[in-house]
Scaffold this active site. Structure first.
Site, mmCIF file in Angstrom:
data_model
loop_
_atom_site.group_PDB
_atom_site.id
_atom_site.type_symbol
_atom_site.label_atom_id
_atom_site.label_comp_id
_atom_site.label_asym_id
_atom_site.label_seq_id
_atom_site.Cartn_x
_atom_site.Cartn_y
_atom_site.Cartn_z
ATOM 1 N N GLU A 1 53.082 -12.168 82.941
ATOM 2 C CA GLU A 1 53.789 -13.457 82.787
ATOM 3 C C GLU A 1 55.094 -13.551 83.567
ATOM 4 O O GLU A 1 56.111 -14.019 83.052
ATOM 5 C CB GLU A 1 54.030 -13.740 81.294
ATOM 6 C CG GLU A 1 52.731 -13.789 80.510
ATOM 7 C CD GLU A 1 52.918 -14.005 79.007
ATOM 8 O OE1 GLU A 1 54.053 -14.223 78.566
ATOM 9 O OE2 GLU A 1 51.903 -13.956 78.289
ATOM 10 N N ASN B 1 48.837 -10.228 85.159
ATOM 11 C CA ASN B 1 48.239 -11.016 84.080
ATOM 12 C C ASN B 1 49.131 -12.212 83.738
ATOM 13 O O ASN B 1 50.348 -12.064 83.602
ATOM 14 C CB ASN B 1 48.106 -10.099 82.846
ATOM 15 C CG ASN B 1 47.316 -10.707 81.707
ATOM 16 O OD1 ASN B 1 46.191 -11.161 81.898
ATOM 17 N ND2 ASN B 1 47.882 -10.704 80.506
ATOM 18 N N HIS C 1 44.273 -18.873 77.305
ATOM 19 C CA HIS C 1 44.567 -19.473 75.997
ATOM 20 C C HIS C 1 44.345 -20.976 76.169
ATOM 21 O O HIS C 1 45.196 -21.679 76.723
ATOM 22 C CB HIS C 1 46.006 -19.168 75.576
ATOM 23 C CG HIS C 1 46.254 -17.710 75.343
ATOM 24 N ND1 HIS C 1 45.628 -17.018 74.322
ATOM 25 C CD2 HIS C 1 47.038 -16.808 75.981
ATOM 26 C CE1 HIS C 1 46.035 -15.748 74.344
ATOM 27 N NE2 HIS C 1 46.879 -15.600 75.339
ATOM 28 N N GLU D 1 42.584 -12.815 77.639
ATOM 29 C CA GLU D 1 43.081 -13.134 76.287
ATOM 30 C C GLU D 1 42.442 -14.416 75.763
ATOM 31 O O GLU D 1 43.104 -15.258 75.149
ATOM 32 C CB GLU D 1 44.623 -13.283 76.296
ATOM 33 C CG GLU D 1 45.353 -12.080 76.842
ATOM 34 C CD GLU D 1 46.870 -12.200 76.807
ATOM 35 O OE1 GLU D 1 47.408 -13.092 76.122
ATOM 36 O OE2 GLU D 1 47.521 -11.382 77.492
ATOM 37 N N ASP E 1 41.011 -17.450 74.033
ATOM 38 C CA ASP E 1 40.845 -18.147 72.760
ATOM 39 C C ASP E 1 40.896 -19.642 73.056
ATOM 40 O O ASP E 1 41.470 -20.068 74.060
ATOM 41 C CB ASP E 1 41.848 -17.717 71.677
ATOM 42 C CG ASP E 1 43.310 -17.727 72.091
ATOM 43 O OD1 ASP E 1 43.660 -18.391 73.097
ATOM 44 O OD2 ASP E 1 44.125 -17.087 71.387
#
Ligand code: G3I
Length: 301
Positions: free
Chosen positions: A127, A169, A205, A232, A234
């Site tokens: 990030e 990432n 996400h 990650e 979701d």
């Protein structure tokens, strides 16, 4: 195949989940984890605050338990995350300049060195790019040590664990946009200059829509000569949840260099977004429609 991991393995990919060592005593969580997934990642236990609570004093208790669980159950391990502006221990938050740079290098050496040979892919830097239209770096204490901090982190990680894939990432990179293009330009520059980078993680996400160029974005990174991974995943609940999970899965399957998919938790109630019920299993451990759409997609290749 009848499980996510076995279905992904049919095309040489992994299907993973984020978990925590304290969850292993929860039999419903762990039964699903061991049955369905062939890769795990620590949701928090490999982060800087967890592994180096005081400067140069390391604690691998939770992370070691997680790696041991993976080994005992035939799973591989993603490493998350060596350097990040968030979840830094207080002592690091208070450092700057050369002292912070040297602390970062020491942290990477010690953590990646501790797990040397046991991590298939490390999120070396997490990030580091800003949201919005600028496409530039995020301001942080690390960024203020000099723009070269990311390449120093990757070079350090390569020496500490030469066989791990080294990943950058980030989130909000779910299509071709200013942020993903800023990262794309960094990766292109690293490849041109021989900075060791092997993969890019797309956190994914997601809300209730998915960019139509999600797959094209993965492909343009793969075309630079790096692997891509969904790290990650979701997805907000709603009528689109199962179809978005399916489209993400099919996008990865359509990109030869997409190695695998990790969901950010097992059951909805395990999730950092639990109010949105964003995962593949409900709070009772039952498979959701989204689970079936992912499994069917994995079995379709
Ligand atoms: O460990 C302390 C505990 O001692 C204390 O009693 C408790 C009280 O709140 O907090 C515990 O720390 C929490 C930690 O999770 C461990 O459970 C933090 O408050 C909480 O903020 C932290 O949240 C994590 C978050 O990263 C931190 O930024 C989430 O679980 C985790 O899912 C989330 O994961 C991130 C990825 O690493 C990077 N990408 C985004 C993703 C979602 O935010």
């Amino acid at each position: 195949a009848t499980t996510l991991g076995a279905a992904a393995a049919q095309s040489g990919r992994y299907f993973g989940a984020a978990t925590s060592s304290f969850m292993f005593s929860n039999s419903q969580h762990t039964t699903i984890l061991n049955r369905e997934f062939n890769s795990i990642v620590a949701e928090n236990e490999m982060k800087w605050d967890a592994t180096e609570p005081q400067q140069n004093v390391f604690n691998f208790t939770g992370a070691d338990r997680l790696v041991a669980h993976a080994r005992a159950n035939g799973m591989s391990v993603r490493g998350h995350a060596l350097v990040w502006h968030a979840q830094q221990p207080g002592w690091a938050q208070n450092l700057s300049g050369t002292a912070l740079r040297n602390a970062m290098i020491n942290h990477i050496n010690r953590v990646a060195g501790h797990f040397r040979g046991q991590i298939h892919s490390w999120d070396v830097v997490n990030e580091a790019f800003a949201d919005g239209g600028g496409g530039g770096r995020r301001d942080s204490n690390l960024q203020r040590t000099g723009n070269d901090w990311i390449e120093v982190a990757f070079r350090t990680a390569r020496t500490a664990d030469p066989n791990a894939k080294l990943c950058y990432n980030d989130y909000n990179t779910d299509g071709i946009n200013a942020k993903s293009t800023g990262i794309y330009n960094m990766v292109r520059d690293f490849k041109a200059r021989g900075v060791p980078i092997d993969c890019v993680g797309f956190q994914s996400h997601l809300g209730t829509t998915l960019s139509s160029d999600y797959q094209a974005n993965l492909q343009r990174f793969a075309d630079l000569g790096v692997d891509v991974q969904i790290t990650e995943l979701d997805v907000a609940q709603g009528s689109s949840q199962a179809s978005i999970y399916e489209r993400v899965t099919r996008a990865c399957l359509a990109v030869a260099r997409c190695n695998g998919i990790t969901v950010w938790g097992v059951r909805d109630n395990d999730s950092w977004r639990r109010g949105e019920n964003p995962l593949l299993f409900d709070a009772n451990g039952n498979k959701k429609a989204a689970y079936n759409s992912v499994l069917n997609a994995l079995n379709s290749v």
